[in-house]
Write a protein that holds these residues in place. Structure first.
Motif, PDB file in Angstrom:
ATOM      1  N   ALA A  81     -20.993 -57.505  45.665  1.00 50.22           N
ATOM      2  CA  ALA A  81     -21.878 -56.862  46.636  1.00 50.22           C
ATOM      3  C   ALA A  81     -23.328 -56.903  46.148  1.00 50.22           C
ATOM      4  CB  ALA A  81     -21.435 -55.421  46.875  1.00 50.22           C
ATOM      5  N   ARG A  82     -23.522 -56.724  44.855  1.00 54.37           N
ATOM      6  CA  ARG A  82     -24.876 -56.788  44.327  1.00 54.37           C
ATOM      7  C   ARG A  82     -25.437 -58.197  44.459  1.00 54.37           C
ATOM      8  NH1 ARG A  82     -24.548 -55.476  38.631  1.00 54.37           N
ATOM      9  NH2 ARG A  82     -22.397 -54.845  38.851  1.00 54.37           N
ATOM     10  N   ALA A  83     -24.588 -59.196  44.235  1.00 53.18           N
ATOM     11  CA  ALA A  83     -25.049 -60.581  44.377  1.00 53.18           C
ATOM     12  C   ALA A  83     -25.394 -60.893  45.827  1.00 53.18           C
ATOM     13  CB  ALA A  83     -23.977 -61.555  43.871  1.00 53.18           C
ATOM     14  N   LEU A  84     -24.774 -60.185  46.750  1.00 57.14           N
ATOM     15  CA  LEU A  84     -25.061 -60.408  48.166  1.00 57.14           C
ATOM     16  C   LEU A  84     -26.465 -59.932  48.518  1.00 57.14           C
ATOM     17  CD1 LEU A  84     -24.108 -61.120  51.068  1.00 57.14           C
ATOM     18  CD2 LEU A  84     -23.237 -58.790  51.231  1.00 57.14           C
ATOM     19  N   VAL A  85     -26.884 -58.759  47.996  1.00 57.96           N
ATOM     20  CA  VAL A  85     -28.165 -58.196  48.413  1.00 57.96           C
ATOM     21  C   VAL A  85     -29.297 -58.473  47.420  1.00 57.96           C
ATOM     22  CG1 VAL A  85     -27.126 -56.396  49.815  1.00 57.96           C
ATOM     23  CG2 VAL A  85     -27.596 -55.949  47.436  1.00 57.96           C
ATOM     24  N   ARG A  86     -28.949 -58.655  46.126  1.00 60.88           N
ATOM     25  CA  ARG A  86     -29.989 -58.925  45.126  1.00 60.88           C
ATOM     26  C   ARG A  86     -29.503 -60.052  44.217  1.00 60.88           C
ATOM     27  NH1 ARG A  86     -31.821 -53.229  42.622  1.00 60.88           N
ATOM     28  NH2 ARG A  86     -33.779 -54.327  42.385  1.00 60.88           N
ATOM     29  N   PRO A  87     -29.391 -61.255  44.771  1.00 55.66           N
ATOM     30  CA  PRO A  87     -28.772 -62.343  44.006  1.00 55.66           C
ATOM     31  C   PRO A  87     -29.553 -62.722  42.753  1.00 55.66           C
ATOM     32  CG  PRO A  87     -29.712 -63.173  46.065  1.00 55.66           C
ATOM     33  CD  PRO A  87     -29.773 -61.698  46.138  1.00 55.66           C
ATOM     34  N   ALA A  88     -30.877 -62.745  42.838  1.00 55.43           N
ATOM     35  CA  ALA A  88     -31.651 -63.176  41.668  1.00 55.43           C
ATOM     36  C   ALA A  88     -31.412 -62.229  40.503  1.00 55.43           C
ATOM     37  CB  ALA A  88     -33.134 -63.254  42.028  1.00 55.43           C
ATOM     38  N   ARG A  89     -31.568 -60.948  40.763  1.00 51.81           N
ATOM     39  CA  ARG A  89     -31.411 -59.976  39.675  1.00 51.81           C
ATOM     40  C   ARG A  89     -29.970 -59.977  39.162  1.00 51.81           C
ATOM     41  NH1 ARG A  89     -34.322 -54.500  38.927  1.00 51.81           N
ATOM     42  NH2 ARG A  89     -35.915 -55.761  39.914  1.00 51.81           N
ATOM     43  N   THR A  90     -29.015 -60.086  40.068  1.00 55.00           N
ATOM     44  CA  THR A  90     -27.602 -60.040  39.654  1.00 55.00           C
ATOM     45  C   THR A  90     -27.252 -61.240  38.790  1.00 55.00           C
ATOM     46  OG1 THR A  90     -27.074 -58.899  41.711  1.00 55.00           O
ATOM     47  CG2 THR A  90     -25.238 -59.867  40.509  1.00 55.00           C
ATOM     48  N   PHE A  91     -27.693 -62.426  39.208  1.00 55.86           N
ATOM     49  CA  PHE A  91     -27.351 -63.615  38.416  1.00 55.86           C
ATOM     50  C   PHE A  91     -28.101 -63.628  37.091  1.00 55.86           C
ATOM     51  CE2 PHE A  91     -24.265 -65.562  40.805  1.00 55.86           C
ATOM     52  CZ  PHE A  91     -24.619 -65.800  42.114  1.00 55.86           C
ATOM     53  N   GLN A  92     -29.307 -63.064  37.070  1.00 54.01           N
ATOM     54  CA  GLN A  92     -30.017 -62.946  35.788  1.00 54.01           C
ATOM     55  C   GLN A  92     -29.227 -62.077  34.828  1.00 54.01           C
ATOM     56  OE1 GLN A  92     -33.874 -61.671  37.438  1.00 54.01           O
ATOM     57  NE2 GLN A  92     -34.832 -63.244  36.206  1.00 54.01           N
ATOM     58  N   ALA A  93     -28.756 -60.931  35.347  1.00 51.92           N
ATOM     59  CA  ALA A  93     -27.982 -60.031  34.494  1.00 51.92           C
ATOM     60  C   ALA A  93     -26.674 -60.680  34.071  1.00 51.92           C
ATOM     61  CB  ALA A  93     -27.719 -58.723  35.243  1.00 51.92           C
ATOM     62  N   LEU A  94     -26.049 -61.416  34.995  1.00 54.69           N
ATOM     63  CA  LEU A  94     -24.777 -62.056  34.682  1.00 54.69           C
ATOM     64  C   LEU A  94     -24.965 -63.144  33.629  1.00 54.69           C
ATOM     65  CD1 LEU A  94     -21.830 -61.965  35.565  1.00 54.69           C
ATOM     66  CD2 LEU A  94     -22.338 -63.685  37.292  1.00 54.69           C
ATOM     67  N   ALA A  95     -26.068 -63.879  33.738  1.00 58.33           N
ATOM     68  CA  ALA A  95     -26.322 -64.930  32.757  1.00 58.33           C
ATOM     69  C   ALA A  95     -26.508 -64.334  31.371  1.00 58.33           C
ATOM     70  CB  ALA A  95     -27.561 -65.735  33.162  1.00 58.33           C
ATOM     71  N   ALA A  96     -27.140 -63.162  31.311  1.00 55.34           N
ATOM     72  CA  ALA A  96     -27.367 -62.541  30.006  1.00 55.34           C
ATOM     73  C   ALA A  96     -26.057 -62.112  29.364  1.00 55.34           C
ATOM     74  CB  ALA A  96     -28.283 -61.326  30.182  1.00 55.34           C
ATOM     75  N   THR A  97     -25.032 -61.849  30.168  1.00 56.34           N
ATOM     76  CA  THR A  97     -23.748 -61.424  29.602  1.00 56.34           C
ATOM     77  C   THR A  97     -22.842 -62.588  29.295  1.00 56.34           C
ATOM     78  OG1 THR A  97     -22.692 -61.221  31.774  1.00 56.34           O
ATOM     79  CG2 THR A  97     -23.849 -59.284  30.927  1.00 56.34           C
ATOM     80  N   GLN A  98     -23.240 -63.801  29.741  1.00 57.25           N
ATOM     81  CA  GLN A  98     -22.355 -64.948  29.562  1.00 57.25           C
ATOM     82  C   GLN A  98     -22.664 -65.711  28.289  1.00 57.25           C
ATOM     83  OE1 GLN A  98     -22.344 -67.349  33.169  1.00 57.25           O
ATOM     84  NE2 GLN A  98     -20.430 -66.377  33.772  1.00 57.25           N
ATOM     85  N   ARG A  99     -22.942 -64.973  27.220  1.00 50.94           N
ATOM     86  CA  ARG A  99     -23.091 -65.630  25.931  1.00 50.94           C
ATOM     87  C   ARG A  99     -21.709 -66.053  25.441  1.00 50.94           C
ATOM     88  NH1 ARG A  99     -26.818 -61.469  25.476  1.00 50.94           N
ATOM     89  NH2 ARG A  99     -25.309 -60.112  24.500  1.00 50.94           N
ATOM     90  N   PRO A 100     -21.640 -67.133  24.665  1.00 50.91           N
ATOM     91  CA  PRO A 100     -20.321 -67.651  24.272  1.00 50.91           C
ATOM     92  C   PRO A 100     -19.432 -66.595  23.624  1.00 50.91           C
ATOM     93  CG  PRO A 100     -22.023 -69.206  23.676  1.00 50.91           C
ATOM     94  CD  PRO A 100     -22.729 -67.991  24.179  1.00 50.91           C
ATOM     95  N   GLU A 101     -20.039 -65.683  22.839  1.00 52.47           N
ATOM     96  CA  GLU A 101     -19.187 -64.707  22.158  1.00 52.47           C
ATOM     97  C   GLU A 101     -18.641 -63.652  23.117  1.00 52.47           C
ATOM     98  OE1 GLU A 101     -22.314 -65.363  21.532  1.00 52.47           O
ATOM     99  OE2 GLU A 101     -23.545 -63.573  21.467  1.00 52.47           O
ATOM    100  N   ASN A 102     -19.264 -63.553  24.321  1.00 46.86           N
ATOM    101  CA  ASN A 102     -18.809 -62.553  25.286  1.00 46.86           C
ATOM    102  C   ASN A 102     -17.819 -63.105  26.290  1.00 46.86           C
ATOM    103  OD1 ASN A 102     -20.507 -60.775  24.084  1.00 46.86           O
ATOM    104  ND2 ASN A 102     -22.119 -60.932  25.615  1.00 46.86           N
ATOM    105  N   VAL A 103     -17.699 -64.398  26.361  1.00 44.95           N
ATOM    106  CA  VAL A 103     -16.923 -64.996  27.442  1.00 44.95           C
ATOM    107  C   VAL A 103     -15.489 -65.236  27.012  1.00 44.95           C
ATOM    108  CG1 VAL A 103     -16.660 -67.051  28.871  1.00 44.95           C
ATOM    109  CG2 VAL A 103     -18.923 -66.098  28.472  1.00 44.95           C
ATOM    110  N   ARG A 104     -14.570 -64.655  27.811  1.00 44.73           N
ATOM    111  CA  ARG A 104     -13.163 -64.987  27.609  1.00 44.73           C
ATOM    112  C   ARG A 104     -12.723 -65.782  28.822  1.00 44.73           C
ATOM    113  NH1 ARG A 104     -10.014 -59.813  27.488  1.00 44.73           N
ATOM    114  NH2 ARG A 104     -11.567 -59.245  29.032  1.00 44.73           N
ATOM    115  N   SER A 105     -12.674 -67.078  28.665  1.00 40.92           N
ATOM    116  CA  SER A 105     -12.389 -67.854  29.856  1.00 40.92           C
ATOM    117  C   SER A 105     -10.913 -68.171  29.895  1.00 40.92           C
ATOM    118  CB  SER A 105     -13.227 -69.129  29.862  1.00 40.92           C
ATOM    119  OG  SER A 105     -12.511 -70.190  29.381  1.00 40.92           O
ATOM    120  N   THR A 106     -10.289 -67.748  30.940  1.00 32.77           N
ATOM    121  CA  THR A 106      -8.874 -68.040  31.156  1.00 32.77           C
ATOM    122  C   THR A 106      -8.717 -68.648  32.533  1.00 32.77           C
ATOM    123  OG1 THR A 106      -8.483 -65.885  32.157  1.00 32.77           O
ATOM    124  CG2 THR A 106      -8.225 -66.052  29.755  1.00 32.77           C
ATOM    125  N   PHE A 107      -7.525 -69.095  32.835  1.00 24.14           N
ATOM    126  CA  PHE A 107      -7.253 -69.641  34.161  1.00 24.14           C
ATOM    127  C   PHE A 107      -7.490 -68.572  35.219  1.00 24.14           C
ATOM    128  CE2 PHE A 107      -5.548 -72.357  37.301  1.00 24.14           C
ATOM    129  CZ  PHE A 107      -4.760 -71.590  38.129  1.00 24.14           C
TER     130      PHE A 107
END
Lengths: 278, 222
Positions: free
Chosen positions: A77-103
């Motif tokens: 919902a946040r990405a719907l109304v404030r996409p720039a700010r939301t994706f900026q925040a999401l990018a900051a959390t997607q550091r390799p040590e924070n990401v658990r990528s599964t199927f």
């Protein structure tokens, strides 16, 4: 520079400032000596000027207060109304040590989209969401999220940086809310609308809604490519455009075109536009 | 309300809606009747399926939907292809479902023609006379689809005499007097059979009633 004193004397009309300091009331100001009425008459003008100044200064503050309401919303919902700010925040959390990528990370949002497609098809065909249609249509209409994922792979593969592809897919579908809401709205409207109004809805309000969603979702996609993939604005626009061209042509070809040729695609597009414009 | 609680509430609402929809989705029984010595069958001679023809349901789901709606016969008529009809006919034999007739909606800039009961695809854009002849050469019947803009066809055109049927009853004609009048006006120009079809694309109910008899004689009757 010496500022002129703030008018504080008209009883009860002055609002406290942001610091919460209550305005004082000078009773003497209410007394007007004979011959000095022109000074008292100027007070309303100064009052109006003060109000405007207060409002202009407080407008960003008020807006920021309104937008903080979205802080408690879901990520989609946040990405719907404030996409720039939301994706900026999401990018900051997607550091390799924070990401658990599964199927499941890559599949959860596309699966939800498939479920939505199944429900919408059931609604527009039978006016109810019935499992006998949802169960099968959600399976073969999964071609839509699958095409989106494959196209995303083509567009961002070399630019994904340290992010895993699963997290990129998940982040991309975070921005899918506009399309999902449009699908749900279409299903709900067509389920309750009498048949005599269907063609009008398809050729008028639906077209307007689609144009709005296309425009806003384009901005959301650009924000995704810019902040999640870490590209420049120009590169993000190019990526979003390339992505849309590939996805729309493929989906349209599967949905509407009996002949697997470019001429067949063009013929169907021309016929569709002609029908809508009639 | 935190995210987990919100997700649980939304999921519960969705499941409840689907459960309610499934409960009220009751199949319509097929009502076989006899009128004037003929079995009256509920038929729809213009049905599309996914993919490639602007429809949402697969050929198998289309057959199941036709059975659910109590139809006795459908003609599956995708644009410029017949494989969906063949798949539907194969599937319905396995589930003892409604009769599925293989067909095609032959399209061109100035007409759309339903070829019902054909075994070979007819190409896009062929002249109307050639399309009708191709359909009839294969033992099928040629039904002009949604004949709203057929003013280009002269009243004495051989194509009008060659047509087997025309869609005179369509969903929009039930709610639009202008549409109904235009279809009736076209019907008055020829001596073909009036057909009722849904032109099903996944939106709204499939099926329109029509008179008929046994499967082998359906096309002959038209």
């Amino acid at each position: 520079m010496k500022r002129r004193p703030e008018p504080v004397s008209w009883a009860g009309k002055v609002k406290p400032c942001r610091a919460g300091v209550a305005a004082g009331i000078d009773a003497a100001e209410n007394y007007i000596e004979p011959g000095f009425e022109h000074i008292a008459n100027g007070a309303p003008a100064r009052r109006f000027e003060f109000s405007l100044l207060h409002l202009r200064r407080s407008y960003p503050y008020v807006l920021s207060k309104i937008l903080t309401v979205t802080d408690n919303w879901s990520l989609d919902a946040r990405a719907l109304v404030r996409p720039a700010r939301t994706f900026q925040a999401l990018a900051a959390t997607q550091r390799p040590e924070n990401v658990r990528s599964t199927f499941w990370t890559a599949a959860r949002r596309p699966l939800f989209l498939s479920l939505v497609l199944g429900c919408v098809i059931s609604l527009i065909g039978t006016s109810v969401a019935t499992i006998r249609l949802i169960g099968t249509t959600a399976i073969y209409w999964s071609f839509v999220p699958l095409i989106e994922i494959l196209t995303l792979a083509i567009v961002v593969w070399r630019r994904r940086g340290s992010s895993t592809f699963a997290s990129l897919v998940d982040a991309f579908f975070v921005g899918h809310a506009a399309w999902t809401l449009l699908l749900l709205l279409a299903g709900a409207v067509m389920a309750v609308t009498p048949p005599q109004h269907w063609w009008f809805i398809i050729t008028r309000p639906a077209v307007v809604a689609i144009v709005l969603v296309v425009g806003w979702s384009a901005y959301v996609d650009v924000c995704f490519f810019r902040y999640i993939c870490g590209t420049t604005l120009a590169s993000a626009v190019r990526s979003a455009t390339l992505y849309r061209v590939i996805v729309w042509i493929l989906i349209f070809w599967i949905f509407a075109v009996p002949e697997a040729t470019p001429l067949g695609v063009i013929q169907e597009i021309v016929e569709a536009i002609t029908e809508v414009l009639k | 309300m935190n995210g987990l609680v919100r997700a649980i509430v939304v999921a519960a609402l969705a499941l409840a809606s689907i459960a309610a929809g499934t409960v009220v989705d009751v199949p319509t029984p097929s009502k076989a009747s006899v009128l004037g010595g003929y079995y009256v069958l509920a038929c729809d001679f213009h049905v599309h399926s996914f993919p490639s023809t602007w429809s949402t349901l697969s050929p198998i789901d289309t057959v199941l939907e036709a059975r659910h709606r109590g139809l006795d016969v459908i003609a599956m008529t995708p644009h410029e292809s017949i494989w969906a009809g063949k798949l539907g006919a194969w599937f319905t034999r396995r589930i003892a479902g409604p009769i599925v007739i293989v067909g095609e909606e032959i399209t061109a800039p100035r007409y759309h023609l339903i070829g019902v009961g054909i075994s070979k695809t007819i190409q896009y854009g062929v002249p109307l006379a050639d399309a009708i002849a191709s359909v009839q050469a294969q033992g099928g019947v040629a039904i002009i689809a949604h004949p709203y803009e057929m003013d280009w066809l002269a009243d004495d055109a051989p194509e009008l005499r060659a047509l087997d049927g025309a869609e005179i009853a369509r969903p929009e004609a039930l709610v639009s007097d202008e549409a109904a009048a235009r279809l009736r006006a076209f019907f008055a120009r020829g001596s073909f059979t009036a057909i009722g079809s849904s032109d099903f694309h996944g939106l709204g109910p499939i099926g329109f009633p029509a008179r008929g008899s046994s499967p082998a004689n359906l096309l002959h009757k038209v």
